[in-house]
Write an enzyme that holds these catalytic residues in place. Structure first.
Site, PDB file in Angstrom:
ATOM      1  N   GLU A  86       0.836  -1.207   0.000  1.00  0.00           N
ATOM      2  CA  GLU A  86       0.000   0.000   0.000  1.00  0.00           C
ATOM      3  C   GLU A  86       0.868   1.253   0.000  1.00  0.00           C
ATOM      4  O   GLU A  86       1.759   1.401   0.843  1.00  0.00           O
ATOM      5  CB  GLU A  86      -0.911   0.000   1.237  1.00  0.00           C
ATOM      6  CG  GLU A  86      -1.855   1.192   1.255  1.00  0.00           C
ATOM      7  CD  GLU A  86      -2.853   1.143   2.422  1.00  0.00           C
ATOM      8  OE1 GLU A  86      -3.179   0.043   2.898  1.00  0.00           O
ATOM      9  OE2 GLU A  86      -3.285   2.234   2.832  1.00  0.00           O
ATOM     10  N   LYS A 282      -6.643  -0.752  11.645  1.00  0.00           N
ATOM     11  CA  LYS A 282      -6.095  -1.117  10.328  1.00  0.00           C
ATOM     12  C   LYS A 282      -4.866  -0.243  10.045  1.00  0.00           C
ATOM     13  O   LYS A 282      -3.853  -0.705   9.525  1.00  0.00           O
ATOM     14  CB  LYS A 282      -7.183  -0.935   9.259  1.00  0.00           C
ATOM     15  CG  LYS A 282      -6.848  -1.521   7.905  1.00  0.00           C
ATOM     16  CD  LYS A 282      -6.111  -0.559   7.012  1.00  0.00           C
ATOM     17  CE  LYS A 282      -5.890  -1.142   5.636  1.00  0.00           C
ATOM     18  NZ  LYS A 282      -5.031  -0.294   4.802  1.00  0.00           N
ATOM     19  N   ASP A 298       4.362 -14.525  10.927  1.00  0.00           N
ATOM     20  CA  ASP A 298       3.014 -14.861  10.451  1.00  0.00           C
ATOM     21  C   ASP A 298       2.068 -13.685  10.749  1.00  0.00           C
ATOM     22  O   ASP A 298       1.621 -13.509  11.884  1.00  0.00           O
ATOM     23  CB  ASP A 298       2.573 -16.132  11.197  1.00  0.00           C
ATOM     24  CG  ASP A 298       1.203 -16.617  10.784  1.00  0.00           C
ATOM     25  OD1 ASP A 298       0.442 -15.843  10.172  1.00  0.00           O
ATOM     26  OD2 ASP A 298       0.876 -17.783  11.092  1.00  0.00           O
ATOM     27  N   HIS A 395      -2.621  10.648  -0.450  1.00  0.00           N
ATOM     28  CA  HIS A 395      -2.978   9.470  -1.230  1.00  0.00           C
ATOM     29  C   HIS A 395      -3.104   9.799  -2.709  1.00  0.00           C
ATOM     30  O   HIS A 395      -2.729   9.016  -3.569  1.00  0.00           O
ATOM     31  CB  HIS A 395      -4.304   8.889  -0.723  1.00  0.00           C
ATOM     32  CG  HIS A 395      -4.102   7.970   0.432  1.00  0.00           C
ATOM     33  ND1 HIS A 395      -4.964   6.962   0.751  1.00  0.00           N
ATOM     34  CD2 HIS A 395      -3.100   7.893   1.336  1.00  0.00           C
ATOM     35  CE1 HIS A 395      -4.517   6.318   1.799  1.00  0.00           C
ATOM     36  NE2 HIS A 395      -3.393   6.867   2.179  1.00  0.00           N
TER      37      HIS A 395
HETATM   38  C1  MEV Z   1      -5.424   3.514   5.321  1.00  0.00           C
HETATM   39  O1  MEV Z   1      -4.734   2.360   4.885  1.00  0.00           O
HETATM   40  C2  MEV Z   1      -5.362   3.606   6.830  1.00  0.00           C
HETATM   41  C3  MEV Z   1      -6.176   4.738   7.448  1.00  0.00           C
HETATM   42  O2  MEV Z   1      -7.531   4.654   7.014  1.00  0.00           O
HETATM   43  C4  MEV Z   1      -6.082   4.554   8.939  1.00  0.00           C
HETATM   44  C5  MEV Z   1      -6.995   5.460   9.740  1.00  0.00           C
HETATM   45  O3  MEV Z   1      -8.072   5.827   9.238  1.00  0.00           O
HETATM   46  O4  MEV Z   1      -6.626   5.737  10.893  1.00  0.00           O
HETATM   47  C6  MEV Z   1      -5.658   6.081   7.025  1.00  0.00           C
END
Ligand code: MEV
Length: 437
Positions: A86, A282, A298, A395
């Site tokens: 990513e 995430k 892992d 992004h």
């Molecule tokens: C994107 O891969 C991760 C984010 O969405 C994490 C977040 O919202 O804190 C930017």
């Protein structure tokens, strides 16, 4: 053209036979077949090694292996390798690491890295019968595992504790032998599962012998013997801390204190709301997984463990917390994990070996601290962007680069497009229009 019937002997076909079959069966066009072929390692021995990691391998799936420099963890500098597909993740880790290195760096501690395994069994007889037998034979059970634990014991590991757990409240006749292990610098999955299977056999034999000797009624079924990827005691705690004035650089419209207050609220939202918590976490795993994968550990196990911990009080919550007291901003992450720096892919994958060398041959506990620091760094960058410019700005820059590559833009076109889209919304159609003049 799609597959019409079950295939026999697929695993015995060569990689080229499998590719030809894909071509014929799914109409895979020549260029895609060539892509699959060209992603094989040019050195046949290396390719053979990769094929042995898995089954039915026809090619390799590359993901970028990048470096996030300037991580200062407990006073020691690290360049942190990250394998991640990513965009923005390595940049986010690097930016946060550099910022925090100028403000004392990351402080990290690891609790006792205890690993867990369970023998799940069904016993239809009296509870008191197995409870009594277990308390009399607990030590003999552990001693009987000596042949499989001896070499781990020499490395400082082995069985740490074993207990009988009555789970009959949750399921009829269900019990467990719950075993705590130490596995030194290894993740230890094979060791743990080997011990558990031996333990299950020994326990079954003991119960049967005792039942026969005492004429007791009841049958025992070993349902399964397997490690648990949930290791809540094997915790890493990572934190950063600074006076609020240092945080004034992140948004021209926010003082350092206002930034800190907004940041703390954002982290509290992730603790209060599961929808936000999942995305917040995430962002943490973006950083953690990159390092976990680069070290050959892992990542599914690390993810499963972290998410279970995030829900330990019955609601899924953000794994990090932030506070502001007396103008001191503190941001921390607490997450359990089980990783190793010897054995398995950590020693078998050449890039994992390179990663561990770049990380200066860490112990498993040090690796946990580095992984935690990468998680906290990415979390900091993500929340910082979200509460200031939003994440799309960064992004979109990456998005534009990807679109330009897909369109086969020349260097001059790329430069012109970057300048043109600086203050515009990036879309595939608009970039194509721009390129074609
Ligand atoms: C994107 O891969 C991760 C984010 O969405 C994490 C977040 O919202 O804190 C930017």
């Amino acid at each position: 053209m799609a597959q019409q019937k079950a295939i026999a002997g697929f695993s015995k076909w060569s990689a080229d036979e499998k590719l030809n079959w894909l071509k014929d069966t799914f109409g895979l066009p020549e260029p895609l077949v060539r892509d699959l072929q060209s992603h094989r390692h040019q050195d046949p021995d290396m390719q053979e090694m990769y094929e042995e990691f898995s089954e039915n391998t026809v090619s390799n799936f590359f993901i970028p292996f990048g470096l996030a420099p300037n991580f200062l963890v407990n006073g020691k500098w690290y360049v942190v390798p990250m394998a991640i597909e990513e965009s923005s993740v390595v940049a986010a880790a690097s930016h946060a690491a550099k910022f925090w290195s100028a403000h004392g760096g990351f402080t990290a501690v690891v609790d006792d890295p205890v690993k867990v395994g369970q023998v799940h069994f069904i016993w239809t007889g009296a509870k008191a019968f197995i409870a009594d037998l277990f308390s009399r034979t607990r030590e003999a059970l552990v001693a009987a595992m000596e042949p499989v634990t001896a070499s781990m014991k020499k490395r400082g590991g082995g069985i740490k504790a074993i207990r009988l757990v009555d789970k009959t409240g949750e399921m009829e006749n269900y019990y467990q032998l719950h075993v705590d292990f130490r596995t030194a610098e290894a993740m230890g999955a094979n060791f743990i599962n080997t011990v558990l299977e031996a333990l299950a056999g020994k326990w079954k034999a003991l119960v049967q012998e005792e039942a026969a000797a005492k004429n007791a009624t009841g049958t025992l079924e070993i349902n399964m013997a397997i490690l648990s990827n949930y290791t809540p005691e094997s915790l890493v705690k990572v934190s950063v801390e600074t006076g609020v004035s240092a945080l004034g650089i992140f948004d021209p419209d926010l003082s350092g204190k206002e930034f800190a207050e907004k940041f703390v609220r954002a982290v509290e939202i992730a603790r209060a709301d599961p929808y936000r918590a999942v995305t917040h976490n995430k962002g943490i795993f973006n950083g953690m997984d990159g390092v976990v994968i680069a070290t050959g550990n892992d990542f599914r196990a690390v993810e499963a463990c972290g998410h279970a911990y995030a829900a330990r009080d019955g609601q899924y919550r953000g794994l990090s917390s932030a506070s502001l007291h007396d103008d001191i901003f503190r941001f921390e992450l607490e997450v359990p994990m089980s990783v190793g720096t010897v054995g398995g892919l950590t020693s078998g994958h050449p890039l994992a070996r390179a990663t561990l060398k770049i990380l200066q041959e860490p112990t498993a506990a040090e690796l946990m601290m580095i992984i935690g620091a990468a998680g906290l760094a990415n979390n900091f960058s993500a929340v910082r962007s979200l509460i200031t410019s939003g994440i799309q700005k960064g992004h979109m820059k990456m998005h534009l680069t990807n679109i330009l590559r897909q369109l086969g833009a020349t260097d001059a076109q790329k430069q012109a497009a970057v300048a043109y889209f600086m203050d515009k919304t990036v879309s595939y159609a608009d970039v194509r229009k721009f390129i074609s003049g």
